[in-house]
Enzyme design. Structure first.
Site, PDB file in Angstrom:
ATOM      1  N   PHE A 132       0.882  -1.180   0.000  1.00 37.67           N
ATOM      2  CA  PHE A 132       0.000   0.000   0.000  1.00 37.67           C
ATOM      3  C   PHE A 132       0.910   1.219   0.000  1.00 37.67           C
ATOM      4  O   PHE A 132       1.681   1.416   0.944  1.00 37.67           O
ATOM      5  CB  PHE A 132      -0.828  -0.071   1.286  1.00 37.67           C
ATOM      6  CG  PHE A 132      -1.805   1.040   1.537  1.00 37.67           C
ATOM      7  CD1 PHE A 132      -3.075   1.018   0.964  1.00 37.67           C
ATOM      8  CD2 PHE A 132      -1.501   2.073   2.414  1.00 37.67           C
ATOM      9  CE1 PHE A 132      -4.010   2.017   1.245  1.00 37.67           C
ATOM     10  CE2 PHE A 132      -2.424   3.072   2.709  1.00 37.67           C
ATOM     11  CZ  PHE A 132      -3.680   3.041   2.121  1.00 37.67           C
ATOM     12  N   GLU A 136       4.655   9.910   1.357  1.00 40.21           N
ATOM     13  CA  GLU A 136       5.742  10.474   0.546  1.00 40.21           C
ATOM     14  C   GLU A 136       6.706  11.187   1.474  1.00 40.21           C
ATOM     15  O   GLU A 136       6.353  11.488   2.630  1.00 40.21           O
ATOM     16  CB  GLU A 136       5.165  11.462  -0.480  1.00 40.21           C
ATOM     17  CG  GLU A 136       4.277  10.778  -1.485  1.00 40.21           C
ATOM     18  CD  GLU A 136       3.858  11.689  -2.633  1.00 40.21           C
ATOM     19  OE1 GLU A 136       4.314  12.850  -2.683  1.00 40.21           O
ATOM     20  OE2 GLU A 136       3.070  11.215  -3.466  1.00 40.21           O
ATOM     21  N   GLY A 140       3.263  12.701   4.960  1.00 44.57           N
ATOM     22  CA  GLY A 140       3.049  11.525   5.808  1.00 44.57           C
ATOM     23  C   GLY A 140       1.691  11.648   6.458  1.00 44.57           C
ATOM     24  O   GLY A 140       0.686  11.173   5.937  1.00 44.57           O
ATOM     25  N   GLN A 349      11.137  -3.455  32.342  1.00 43.06           N
ATOM     26  CA  GLN A 349      11.697  -2.977  33.611  1.00 43.06           C
ATOM     27  C   GLN A 349      11.696  -4.099  34.651  1.00 43.06           C
ATOM     28  O   GLN A 349      12.649  -4.273  35.407  1.00 43.06           O
ATOM     29  CB  GLN A 349      10.850  -1.787  34.098  1.00 43.06           C
ATOM     30  CG  GLN A 349      11.401  -1.073  35.318  1.00 43.06           C
ATOM     31  CD  GLN A 349      12.621  -0.214  34.990  1.00 43.06           C
ATOM     32  OE1 GLN A 349      12.936   0.016  33.819  1.00 43.06           O
ATOM     33  NE2 GLN A 349      13.323   0.225  36.018  1.00 43.06           N
ATOM     34  N   GLY A 353      18.150  -6.356  34.058  1.00 46.05           N
ATOM     35  CA  GLY A 353      19.177  -6.413  33.014  1.00 46.05           C
ATOM     36  C   GLY A 353      18.788  -7.315  31.855  1.00 46.05           C
ATOM     37  O   GLY A 353      19.069  -7.010  30.682  1.00 46.05           O
ATOM     38  N   GLU A 376       0.262   3.980   9.765  1.00 46.01           N
ATOM     39  CA  GLU A 376      -1.205   4.018   9.534  1.00 46.01           C
ATOM     40  C   GLU A 376      -1.874   5.119  10.355  1.00 46.01           C
ATOM     41  O   GLU A 376      -2.979   4.950  10.870  1.00 46.01           O
ATOM     42  CB  GLU A 376      -1.829   2.643   9.779  1.00 46.01           C
ATOM     43  CG  GLU A 376      -1.480   1.682   8.660  1.00 46.01           C
ATOM     44  CD  GLU A 376      -2.168   0.356   8.747  1.00 46.01           C
ATOM     45  OE1 GLU A 376      -3.375   0.337   8.996  1.00 46.01           O
ATOM     46  OE2 GLU A 376      -1.487  -0.657   8.540  1.00 46.01           O
TER      47      GLU A 376
END
Ligand code: COS
Length: 393
Positions: A132, A136, A140, A349, A353, A376
């Site tokens: 689709f 451009e 947007g 979170q 780590g 979209e």
């Protein structure tokens, strides 16, 4: 991890949707595609989803059943359930599925019988990849400001300009492309065309790399020649056609965000029950319980808006009322993508780590969700659409 199906008992759904959701939730965890090369993986997902009949929900069956669809019409609740369940397992699988629908949606809505017969069955079987092309470089959110143009001489159109951020760019077999056919007429001067990938003057080779890899490219049109039969829908009717297509698929973006949020919540629950800390599990801390509570409420509120938007559209089709669902779809898309970002961040979170270690599920979800708040129609565009609708009511 197996997706839960308890939400299928909600009254928004009927037995067709419950069957789809249950079958897909059982099937999808068994599927594994190496996603290290996003373009190859996307093609493989399209083939697999086509061969396993899931892409048949991206197109209608057609009056004689020959268009390849599983259901008589495009069914928004089926799309939402499919995208939610696919995205829970693999956001790239969801992407591959969704683009078949978005890329062919305007053909379903406005194609001639010949155009529908030429494209929709092949989209449904995964033999043609769809795209689709609306955005451009300088158009947007303000889609009507596009400048790529088509000029007709005799029976032939010539397109010049470029489109960017085009999902499936470079791997698609055809691009439903929206271009200016009357520069002075704003949104009333745009027409859609079906541009085959091998059209003379079309260059799709400029790949764009993004944080959550998926096929994306800039398309360049340099005196690209198209014959008159490639025009899709009414002359100058392209903007409305693009918006009507987005009305269907925006609610399904909400479904995808919901699937990612459900997965993040499931990962957080599982991790918090296993992770030992200060002589108990993470889940034993009230702080964790409060976070899980907040995440679950964010997921459920997004789900209700998403299912409402899909139900509303299906109901309008069923009764023939064809009510516009623009505001409902915008609310669902905005809420589900924003809530999913928060849920995924909280899940990350909670993983400490491990949450930022490349390769853990919450780490990839953190990257996967981000673009859904943009494509979209960015959140700010959805706010605008909802605001306008409320002021007009
Ligand atoms: N269904 C049918 N018609 C619609 C419509 C819809 N959902 N939305 C707009 N229209 C019609 C309007 O009724 C109007 O018709 P008339 O010319 O007959 O009056 C026309 O289209 C123009 O509408 P509007 O004035 O609202 O257009 P704007 O230029 O103000 O743009 C927004 C509206 C911002 C909502 C639109 O440009 C948009 O959705 N932008 C985001 C685009 C996007 O999603 N890009 C991502 C591409 S896919 S990754």
């Amino acid at each position: 991890m197996v997706p839960s199906t308890s939400h299928l008992s909600l009254p928004f759904f009927d037995d067709v949707h419950r069957g789809i959701g249950q079958r897909l939730a059982a099937w999808i965890p068994q599927q594994h595609i190496d996603e290290s090369d996003d373009r190859l993986a996307c093609k493989e997902w399209v083939q697999l989803l086509g061969a396993s009949n899931w892409l048949r929900y991206c197109v209608p069956a057609g009056s004689d059943g020959k268009l390849g669809g599983a259901l008589p019409k495009l069914d928004s609740r089926a799309l939402v359930i499919l995208r939610e369940t696919l995205a829970f397992h693999s956001p790239l699988a969801d992407f591959a599925f969704a683009m078949q629908g978005l890329g062919s949606g305007a053909i379903t809505l406005a194609g001639t019988p010949a155009q529908q017969a030429a494209y929709l069955p092949l989209v449904a079987s995964g033999k043609k990849i769809a795209a689709f092309a609306l955005s451009e470089p300088d158009a947007g959110s303000d889609a009507g400001a596009m400048s790529t143009s088509a000029v007709k001489v005799g029976d032939e159109w010539t397109i010049n300009g470029s489109k960017t951020w085009i999902s499936n760019g470079g791997i698609a077999d055809f691009y439903v492309t929206f271009v200016k056919t009357d520069h002075a007429a704003g949104t009333r001067g745009i027409t859609a065309f079906i541009v085959d990938a091998n059209a003379q003057g079309l260059d799709t080779s400029e790949h764009i790399a993004v944080m959550a890899p998926h096929p994306l490219a800039t398309l360049k049109f340099a005196n690209c020649k198209l014959d008159a039969a490639t025009q899709l829908g009414a002359l100058h009717g392209g903007f409305k056609l693009a918006m009507q297509t987005l009305d269907i698929f925006r609610a399904s973006v909400a479904g995808a965000a919901l699937g990612m949020a459900r997965r993040a919540l499931a990962e957080a629950v599982s991790h918090s029950k296993q992770r030992k800390m200060f002589g108990q599990t993470l889940a034993d801390f009230q702080l964790t319980q409060a976070k899980i509570g907040e995440m679950a409420a964010l997921v459920d509120s997004a789900a209700l808006l998403t299912y409402r938007a899909a139900w509303f559209r299906d109901e309008g089709e069923r009764t023939g009322a064809n009510t516009r669902v623009t505001a409902e779809a915008a609310m669902a898309k905005m809420t589900a993508t924003e809530n999913a970002q928060r849920v995924i961040d909280m899940a990350l979170q909670m993983h400490g780590g491990l949450g930022v270690k490349v390769g853990t599920k919450v780490e990839s979800l953190y990257r996967d969700i981000r673009s859904l708040r943009i494509y979209e129609g960015a959140t700010e565009v959805q706010q605008l659409i909802i605001g306008k609708a409320v002021l007009q009511s």
